[in-house]
Design a protein around this motif. Sequence first.
Motif, short mmCIF file in Angstrom:
data_model
loop_
_atom_site.label_atom_id
_atom_site.label_comp_id
_atom_site.label_asym_id
_atom_site.label_seq_id
_atom_site.Cartn_x
_atom_site.Cartn_y
_atom_site.Cartn_z
N ALA A 148 91.96 68.46 -25.97
CA ALA A 148 91.52 67.85 -27.22
C ALA A 148 90.08 68.22 -27.55
N LEU A 149 89.21 68.27 -26.55
CA LEU A 149 87.81 68.64 -26.77
C LEU A 149 87.69 70.07 -27.28
N GLU A 150 88.47 70.96 -26.69
CA GLU A 150 88.42 72.36 -27.12
C GLU A 150 89.02 72.53 -28.51
N LEU A 151 90.02 71.71 -28.84
CA LEU A 151 90.59 71.76 -30.19
C LEU A 151 89.57 71.28 -31.21
N GLU A 152 88.84 70.20 -30.88
CA GLU A 152 87.79 69.70 -31.77
C GLU A 152 86.71 70.77 -31.98
N ALA A 153 86.30 71.43 -30.91
CA ALA A 153 85.27 72.47 -31.02
C ALA A 153 85.74 73.61 -31.90
N ALA A 154 87.00 73.98 -31.75
CA ALA A 154 87.55 75.05 -32.60
C ALA A 154 87.56 74.62 -34.06
N ALA A 155 87.99 73.38 -34.32
CA ALA A 155 88.03 72.87 -35.69
C ALA A 155 86.63 72.83 -36.30
N ALA A 156 85.64 72.41 -35.51
CA ALA A 156 84.27 72.32 -36.02
C ALA A 156 83.74 73.69 -36.44
N SER A 157 84.15 74.73 -35.74
CA SER A 157 83.65 76.07 -36.06
C SER A 157 84.21 76.60 -37.37
N ALA A 158 85.31 75.99 -37.87
CA ALA A 158 85.92 76.46 -39.12
C ALA A 158 85.91 75.37 -40.19
N TRP A 159 85.19 74.28 -39.94
CA TRP A 159 85.27 73.11 -40.83
C TRP A 159 84.82 73.43 -42.25
N GLU A 160 83.83 74.27 -42.40
CA GLU A 160 83.29 74.59 -43.72
C GLU A 160 84.07 75.71 -44.41
N ALA A 161 85.06 76.26 -43.72
CA ALA A 161 85.80 77.40 -44.28
C ALA A 161 86.80 76.99 -45.36
N GLY A 162 87.12 75.70 -45.44
CA GLY A 162 88.09 75.24 -46.44
C GLY A 162 88.37 73.77 -46.27
N THR A 163 89.14 73.22 -47.20
CA THR A 163 89.44 71.79 -47.16
C THR A 163 90.94 71.51 -47.10
N SER A 164 91.75 72.55 -46.93
CA SER A 164 93.19 72.34 -46.90
C SER A 164 93.61 71.60 -45.64
N ALA A 165 94.74 70.92 -45.73
CA ALA A 165 95.23 70.11 -44.61
C ALA A 165 96.75 70.12 -44.60
N TYR A 166 97.32 69.91 -43.45
CA TYR A 166 98.76 69.71 -43.35
C TYR A 166 99.08 68.26 -43.74
N ALA A 167 100.37 67.96 -43.84
CA ALA A 167 100.77 66.61 -44.25
C ALA A 167 101.83 66.07 -43.31
N PHE A 168 101.59 64.87 -42.78
CA PHE A 168 102.59 64.17 -41.99
C PHE A 168 103.67 63.61 -42.91
N GLY A 169 104.87 63.48 -42.37
CA GLY A 169 105.88 62.69 -43.06
C GLY A 169 105.58 61.21 -42.83
N PHE A 170 106.01 60.37 -43.75
CA PHE A 170 105.75 58.93 -43.58
C PHE A 170 106.92 58.16 -44.16
N ALA A 171 107.59 57.39 -43.29
CA ALA A 171 108.73 56.59 -43.74
C ALA A 171 108.94 55.44 -42.77
N ARG A 172 109.17 54.25 -43.33
CA ARG A 172 109.50 53.06 -42.54
C ARG A 172 108.51 52.82 -41.40
N GLY A 173 107.23 52.97 -41.71
CA GLY A 173 106.21 52.66 -40.73
C GLY A 173 106.02 53.70 -39.65
N VAL A 174 106.56 54.88 -39.82
CA VAL A 174 106.42 55.94 -38.82
C VAL A 174 105.83 57.17 -39.49
N PHE A 175 104.71 57.69 -38.95
CA PHE A 175 104.21 58.96 -39.48
C PHE A 175 104.65 60.07 -38.54
N ASP A 176 105.35 61.02 -39.13
CA ASP A 176 106.08 62.04 -38.40
C ASP A 176 105.31 63.35 -38.40
N PRO A 177 104.99 63.89 -37.21
CA PRO A 177 104.24 65.15 -37.17
C PRO A 177 105.10 66.39 -37.33
#
Length: 280
Positions: A148-177
């Motif tokens: 998780a720490l290495e994933l955060e570091a990777a994300a931080a290095s590209a944070w300013e490159a864009g603002t797009s994001a993926y989207a979880f599903g959400f139904a009946r109180g469950v957010f689906d990855p």
Amino acid sequence: MLVQHHHAHIASAMAEHGLDGAARVIGVAFDGTGYGDDGTVWGGEILLAGYTGFRRLAHLAPAPLPGADAGVANPCRLALARLWAAGLPWDPDLPAVAACAPDELTLLEGQLKRDVACAPTSSMGRLFDAVSSLVGVCHRAGYEAQAALELEAAAASAWEAGTSAYAFGFARGVFDPAPVLGALVADLRRGTPAAVLAARFHRAVARAVAQACRRTRQNTGLATVALSGGVFANALLEEECARLLSEDGFAVLRHGEVPPNDGGLALGQLVVAAHLRQEE
């Protein structure tokens, strides 16, 4: 006196901010492991919480945790378990699949199919581990939270490159990855850099938090959100969650003096126990 793990996390954030418990909050409790009231492993929870009780409102869709601690030390196995739960194939071109030896893949497939030593978990921490391997950042963890720490570091290095994001599903109180994982795999095959994938995933989680809190506000009228649990040691995620929530009119309780991980758990346990004792 028993105090549920994630309830204690939210209570610790409330106590740090001096809340007297007269009003409940929307609690976002994201961590690696904590036993839930249903006998499964929790860790991706949206709670309606006060000092004297809580209610689970929403949670991350569960997936098998193969081998418990052995799985945690091998993020590539967590990635494959998440792909399996999402109905996505283990194609050999995926980094997490390539990181496993053929006999390891065979053993893991049999384990998942037979549900052997595969406790279900809604842990957000384990999802971060899985995604870290899925995008090719960390397949084997040599210390706690390495993936998780290495994933955060990777994300931080590209944070300013864009603002797009993926989207979880959400139904009946469950957010689906599952939609997030499918989009990650598609982008991976397009040659999108791992750092960009990591940033899009972080934003996806933050947007799922904001969406869940908006739904809770519509149903309860509550507009105070407490962020707690070890996942919120991730400064990038915590800041993005706080930004989205604040812009949406929420008051956001964040840890400062008290750590968000289990180092702050005793404070939450103490205040919950004290308030329950007063009610006796």
